[in-house]
Design an enzyme around this catalytic site. Structure first.
Site, mmCIF file in Angstrom:
data_model
loop_
_atom_site.group_PDB
_atom_site.id
_atom_site.type_symbol
_atom_site.label_atom_id
_atom_site.label_comp_id
_atom_site.label_asym_id
_atom_site.label_seq_id
_atom_site.Cartn_x
_atom_site.Cartn_y
_atom_site.Cartn_z
ATOM 1 C CD GLU A 71 -10.033 6.275 -0.870
ATOM 2 O OE1 GLU A 71 -9.765 7.233 -0.114
ATOM 3 O OE2 GLU A 71 -9.208 5.760 -1.652
ATOM 4 C CD GLU A 73 -9.364 7.551 3.816
ATOM 5 O OE1 GLU A 73 -8.478 8.049 3.078
ATOM 6 O OE2 GLU A 73 -9.779 6.398 3.694
ATOM 7 C CD1 TRP A 102 -2.780 1.794 1.021
ATOM 8 C CD2 TRP A 102 -3.351 -0.184 0.160
ATOM 9 N NE1 TRP A 102 -4.069 1.910 0.521
ATOM 10 C CE2 TRP A 102 -4.439 0.717 -0.012
ATOM 11 C CE3 TRP A 102 -3.483 -1.490 -0.302
ATOM 12 C CZ2 TRP A 102 -5.621 0.345 -0.632
ATOM 13 C CZ3 TRP A 102 -4.662 -1.859 -0.919
ATOM 14 C CH2 TRP A 102 -5.718 -0.949 -1.070
ATOM 15 C CG ASP A 103 -0.848 5.176 -0.014
ATOM 16 O OD1 ASP A 103 -1.146 4.581 1.043
ATOM 17 O OD2 ASP A 103 -1.562 6.073 -0.505
ATOM 18 C CD1 TRP A 104 -1.383 3.965 3.999
ATOM 19 C CD2 TRP A 104 -0.694 2.004 4.816
ATOM 20 N NE1 TRP A 104 -2.468 3.099 3.995
ATOM 21 C CE2 TRP A 104 -2.074 1.894 4.499
ATOM 22 C CE3 TRP A 104 -0.043 0.897 5.340
ATOM 23 C CZ2 TRP A 104 -2.808 0.718 4.675
ATOM 24 C CZ3 TRP A 104 -0.771 -0.282 5.531
ATOM 25 C CH2 TRP A 104 -2.143 -0.350 5.201
#
Length: 848
Positions: free
Chosen positions: A435, A532, A188-190
C-alpha cells in the site's frame, strides 16, 4: 527460467564442514541485572520472562500495555560453550546468527565481532582466532527497538518520514519504519504492540577448509546420464556420481545412493511433479576440490506469467496469472504473522492454518508485507499443498528512509531472502511493499505538494532501483510488482506512482467500505484482481474467555474497547449488521454479549460471501470497460491474538463462520445468484473443464417451515424475473419466501454446494419464527457426527462446542430441511458425552 526446486531428501552427503549448534538455554538479563534468568534460543525476551514467571500471559486482558517496559529496556543473551579440536583445526570458523531481533552488539570472549540491525537477515562473523577449547563466552546485547527507532528518526532531520506514530486506538509505538523488524510488532489495526527482542532463529558455528566455494544447484536429471553446468560435469554411472571440473584438471567419483534418473511422482494443486535434481556444492583449495555436499531433491515444474495486455472492450490492461500456460483464478486470503512471538509459531500451528486454507478450497495466499518472511516449513507446506504464494517484501503502510546504511541492510535482506525462497514453486510473484504506492498517490500522510517529489524519489530509490533490481538479478523467473495495490504496467508508465493506483482497469485493488450495504453488489469495484477486501468480526466466546474475566464480557466494556484497534470498528460492525438483521436484545447481559459475537460473525460471513461471489462471477465479463476479475484474496486468513479482526480463523485455529462459508464460495463449481432490477440471475462458476454442461435447479422456499417436498423450477443457467418465480409458487411473497438453488450436470448429479438468495432482509421476513432445533451427537467408525432436527427454517445455524478444539464439516448454514447431519473432527481426544455437554446450537431467530 521456468523450473523450480523444492525441499528434498538427502541421498548422500560427503561433508568437510563441521556444524556446531549453540541453540538451547542461554542466560538472559536486562540492562541493570534486576531481571535475570534463562531463555531459550531460538526465542524472545517476552517468552522467556513468561516462562520464568516474571510476567503473565502477555495476551491476557490489558497486558500489552502493562508490559511495555520490556521493549524499552536493553537485554543481553549469554552462553558458554566448548569447541572440539577438530572444529578448531579447520581453516575457517564462522559464527552464524540466523535471526537477531533486531539491533545488537555481538561479543565473543570479550572481543566485539560486530553488530546487527535487521531482523530479516542472517549474520556471519569469522571467529577462529578467538576460539578456545573450553569456556568460550558469547554475548549478544540487544538494544531497545523502540528507543533505537526513535533515535534513528531524530537523526533523520532533513525531512519527516511518515507516519510518525500509529493511531491512538492501537496503543502502539512510533517510528517503526526506521527499524528493519516486523512492522506490525509496534502495533497494527488487528494486533497488539509487542516490540520483541531476542534471537528468534538459530545460532551455530560452521567450520571448514576452503578458499573458494562453487555451488551447483537445480541440476536436472530427467533420465539422462550426463549434465554439464557451471564448469562442472556430472555423470551417472551405476549408482555412482562422477564429478569433473575440467578447469582444475580434476575428476572424482562419489557413491550416489538413490541418485539417478527420473522417477514418476505426483503433486497436489497447480505444480506438476517429475524427476529429481542433484544439488551439490564444492570447496576449491589449492587447485583441488572437495565435495561439500551432494543431495537428491524432488522437483516440481511450473511456469508463471503475470499477464498484462490489452482487453477487448476495455481501456485498460488485464491482470492475471498464467500458471503452466493456463489462466488461473486465484482464490484465497492474506496471511499475517501467526503469533506476536515467532518462537511460539509451532509446526502444528502452521500445518493447521495451511490445511484450513486448503480445505476451504483456497489455492493462494498473500504473505503480507508488514509481518515476517515466513519460516521454511511454511513454504514447504505450500509447495506440497499446491497453495500459490504472493510474497510481499516487508514494507507496509509507510514511507521509508533511504540513507546509505538503511539501503545497504535492505539490499542484504533482499538477496538473502530471495536466495532462500526462490527454490519454492509455490511463490508465484514478488511484491515490493503493501500500500505504499497508494499512500503516496492519495496522500495518506498530508505531504505538501511542494515536497512530494522528494518522497517519490525515495520510493523509486528503495523499491525500483534497489529491491526490484536485486530481485530481477537473483530470480528472473518470477514477475515483480513494486507495490500492492498497483496499476502494474500502467504505474510503471507513470513513473512508478500512478495517479490512481485503485483504478479498476489495471492491476490489483484493495477495497474496504464499512458504511455501504455489503449485500449490494453494485458497491463493489469491478476490478481486474481483488487482493484485499473484508469486514471485521469478533472471535467466539470460548476464544475470548482465555484472555478475559467476567467483567470484560460486554460489548461496551473497557476490554472490548481496548481489543478493538480499528477506529470505530465495534460500531461499524453493528451498523452493518443492523442493515439486515435485528440486533441481539436479550436482558441477560452475558447472553446478549455472546449473541452479539455471533451476529458479527454472521454479518462478516455474509458480506465477504457477497463480495467474493461478485468477483468470481465477474471473471468473464466486461461491463463499462471493467471486469475480467481473476483473483479474490480476502483480508485476512488468521489472527495474531484473540481480538476483533478481519480474519476467518480465530487465534488458536477455530474457524469463524466466514471460513465455513469460504468452503462453499471458493468451491470448484459454484452457483452464484443475485438480483439486478428485479431479475434473478444465476451464474454457474467453474474452475473445471469449460465444456461442463450445467443447469440450475431453483427452489422457492417458504420461510415458515422446513421442506419435505420441493416447489422447484429447473432452468438452464439464465435470468428470470423474481415476480415470475413467485407467481409460479402461488403463495409466496418477497417477505415470506427465499430462494435456494444448486447446479446439476447432464446426469442430474449435483455439482458444487447449494446456495441461497434472500428476497428481503431477514429482519423484514414475515413468519421467520424461532426454530426448535434438537441435536444428537453420535460416534461410529467414521468419527463423530451431529444430527439436527428442526421444526422451522433456520438461517445461520451455528454449532459450537466451546473449548473442545476441532472442526465441523459444515457450519453457519441455512437449514431448510427438517434434518441435517454434520461431522465433527476433534484435534484432541474427546467423547460423545463431552461433545453433547459442550454443544450449543444457535440460529438467527434465537438472538432477538
Amino acid at each position: 527460467m521456468k523450473l523450480k526446486t523444492t525441499t528434498g531428501t538427502q541421498a548422500q552427503s560427503t561433508q568437510v564442514k563441521e556444524h556446531s549448534s549453540l541453540d538451547g538455554k542461554w542466560s538472559l538479563r536486562n540492562s541493570d541485572g534486576s531481571v535475570a534468568g534463562s531463555g531459550s534460543v531460538p526465542g524472545c525476551v517476552h517468552s522467556a520472562l513468561q516462562q520464568l514467571g516474571y510476567i503473565q500471559d502477555p495476551y491476557f486482558r490489558f497486558n500489552d500495555v502493562a508490559y511495555r517496559w520490556i521493549a524499552f529496556d536493553n537485554w543481553t543473551y549469554t552462553t558458554t560453550f566448548n569447541t572440539s579440536e577438530q572444529l578448531r583445526s579447520k581453516q575457517k570458523v564462522v559464527l552464524v546468527l540466523d535471526g537477531v531481533d533486531t539491533v545488537a552488539s555481538v561479543q565473543l570472549n570479550g572481543f566485539t565481532l560486530g553488530g546487527t540491525d535487521n531482523m530479516f537477515r542472517s549474520y556471519a562473523f569469522s571467529v577462529r582466532p578467538l576460539l578456545k577449547e573450553a569456556e568460550n563466552v558469547l554475548s549478544i546485547s540487544l538494544a531497545s527497538p523502540v528507543l533505537y527507532a526513535s533515535q534513528r528518526r531524530k537523526a533523520h532531520s532533513a525531512y519527516p518520514v511518515p507516519p510518525e506514530c500509529p493511531p491512538d486506538v492501537q496503543n502502539g509505538q512510533c517510528h517503526v519504519n526506521f527499524i528493519r523488524k516486523e512492522q506490525s510488532s509496534f502495533s497494527w489495526d488487528w494486533g497488539p504492540s509487542f516490540p520483541t527482542l531476542g534471537l528468534w532463529r538459530g545460532v551455530h558455528l560452521e567450520a571448514f577448509d576452503v578458499l573458494q566455494l562453487i555451488q551447483v544447484s537445480s541440476v536436472p536429471l530427467f533420465g539422462t546420464s550426463s549434465i554439464t553446468t557451471s564448469h562442472v560435469h556430472i555423470r551417472l554411472l551405476d549408482g555412482l556420481v562422477s564429478v569433473s571440473i575440467p578447469e582444475l584438471f580434476s575428476d572424482q567419483t562419489y557413491q550416489s545412493g538413490a541418485v539417478g534418473g527420473s522417477t514418476p511422482v505426483h503433486s497436489q494443486g497447480p505444480f506438476g511433479l517429475g524427476g529429481f535434481f542433484i544439488l551439490c556444492s564444492f570447496f576449491v583449495h589449492g587447485g583441488f576440490y572437495t565435495l561439500w555436499s551432494l543431495y537428491l531433491v524432488q522437483v516440481y515444474f511450473r511456469t508463471v506469467e503475470l499477464v498484462q495486455e490489452p482487453v477487448p472492450g476495455s481501456p485498460g490492461l488485464s491482470f492475471f496469472f498464467r500458471i503452466n500456460s493456463k489462466p488461473v483464478f486465484l482464490k484465497g486470503s492474506n496471511w499475517i504473522p501467526a503469533h506476536a512471538f515467532q518462537d511460539q509459531v509451532t509446526p502444528d500451528i502452521l500445518l493447521n492454518l495451511l490445511h484450513s486454507a486448503a480445505d476451504a478450497n483456497m489455492n493462494a495466499l498473500r504473505v503480507w508485507g508488514g509481518g515476517v518472511y515466513e519460516q521454511d516449513q511454511f513454504y514447504d507446506l505450500c509447495d506440497h499443498m499446491g497453495i500459490m504464494v504472493w510474497q510481499d517484501f516487508m514494507f507496509a503502510c509507510a514511507m521509508y528512509p533511504t540513507e546509505a546504511d538503511f539501503i545497504q541492510t535492505v539490499r542484504s535482506e533482499v538477496i538473502q531472502q530471495v536466495q532462500r525462497l526462490k527454490s519454492h514453486p509455490s511463490i508465484i510473484i514478488w511484491s515490493g511493499n503493501n500500500e505504499n504506492e497508494a499512500a503516496l498517490a492519495t496522500n495518506w500522510f498530508d505531504i505538501p505538494e511542494s515536497h512530494r517529489a522528494t518522497y517519490v524519489k525515495d520510493y523509486v530509490t528503495l523499491y525500483v532501483e534497489n529491491i526490484r533490481a536485486l530481485v530481477q538479478q537473483e530470480d528472473p523467473s518470477r514477475p515483480f510488482l513494486v507495490s500492492s495495490p498497483t496499476n502494474g504496467a500502467e504505474s510503471e508508465r507513470e513513473g512508478w506512482v500512478a495517479s490512481n493506483p485503485y483504478d479498476p482497469h489495471f492491476g490489483d485493488t484493495h477495497f474496504y467500505s464499512y458504511e455501504d450495504d455489503c449485500w449490494d453488489w453494485s458497491t463493489f469495484p469491478r476490478t481486474r484482481f481483488a487482493s484485499e477486501f473484508g469486514f471485521q468480526s469478533w472471535p467466539s466466546f470460548s476464544t475470548l474467555k482465555t484472555v478475559s474475566v467476567d467483567d470484560d464480557w460486554s460489548y461496551d466494556s473497557n476490554f472490548s474497547s481496548h481489543r478493538q484497534h480499528h477506529e470505530h470498528g465495534n460500531q461499524q460492525m453493528l451498523r452493518q449488521a443492523a442493515l439486515h438483521f435485528h440486533l441481539p436484545n436479550s436482558t441477560d447481559a452475558l447472553k446478549r454479549f455472546t449473541h452479539t459475537l455471533y451476529m458479527t460473525q454472521v454479518m462478516q460471513a455474509q458480506c465477504v460471501k457477497a463480495q467474493t461471489e461478485f468477483y468470481r462471477r465477474s471473471q468473464t465479463e466486461i461491463i463499462d470497460g471493467k471486469g475480467r476479475t481473476m483473483g479474490a484474496l480476502y483480508w485476512q486468513l488468521n489472527d495474531i491474538w484473540p481480538a476483533p479482526s478481519w480474519s476467518s480463523i480465530e487465534f488458536g485455529g477455530k474457524w469463524k463462520m466466514l471460513h465455513y462459508f469460504a468452503q462453499d464460495f471458493f468451491a470448484a463449481v459454484l452457483p452464484v445468484g443475485f438480483e439486478d432490477d428485479g431479475t434473478l440471475l444465476i451464474y454457474a462458476v467453474s474452475d473445471l473443464s469449460p465444456d461442463l454442461t450445467l443447469r440450475a435447479v431453483v427452489r422457492v422456499q417458504l420461510s415458515t417451515k422446513p421442506a419435505t417436498t420441493s416447489e422447484s423450477l429447473a432452468v438452464v443457467v439464465l435470468k428470470q424475473e423474481v415476480a415470475a418465480l413467485l407467481a409460479g409458487c402461488g403463495r409466496c411473497t418477497r417477505l415470506s419466501c427465499l430462494l435456494t438453488f444448486h447446479l446439476e450436470d447432464g446426469t442430474g448429479v449435483q455439482r458444487g454446494p447449494s446456495n441461497y438468495h434472500f428476497l428481503c432482509s431477514p429482519k423484514d421476513a414475515e413468519g421467520l419464527r424461532k426454530a426448535n432445533i434438537t441435536a444428537k451427537v453420535q460416534e461410529d467408525e467414521s468419527g463423530f457426527s451431529v444430527t439436527l432436527r428442526s421444526d422451522a427454517v433456520a438461517p445461520f445455524v451455528w454449532l459450537d462446542v466451546g473449548n473442545i478444539a476441532g472442526r465441523f464439516s459444515s457450519n453457519g448454514f441455512l437449514m431448510v430441511s427438517a434434518d441435517r447431519t454434520v461431522g465433527f473432527t476433534p484435534w484432541r481426544p474427546t467423547s460423545v458425552s463431552q461433545l453433547s455437554t459442550s454443544l450449543s446450537v444457535t440460529s438467527l431467530r434465537d438472538v432477538y
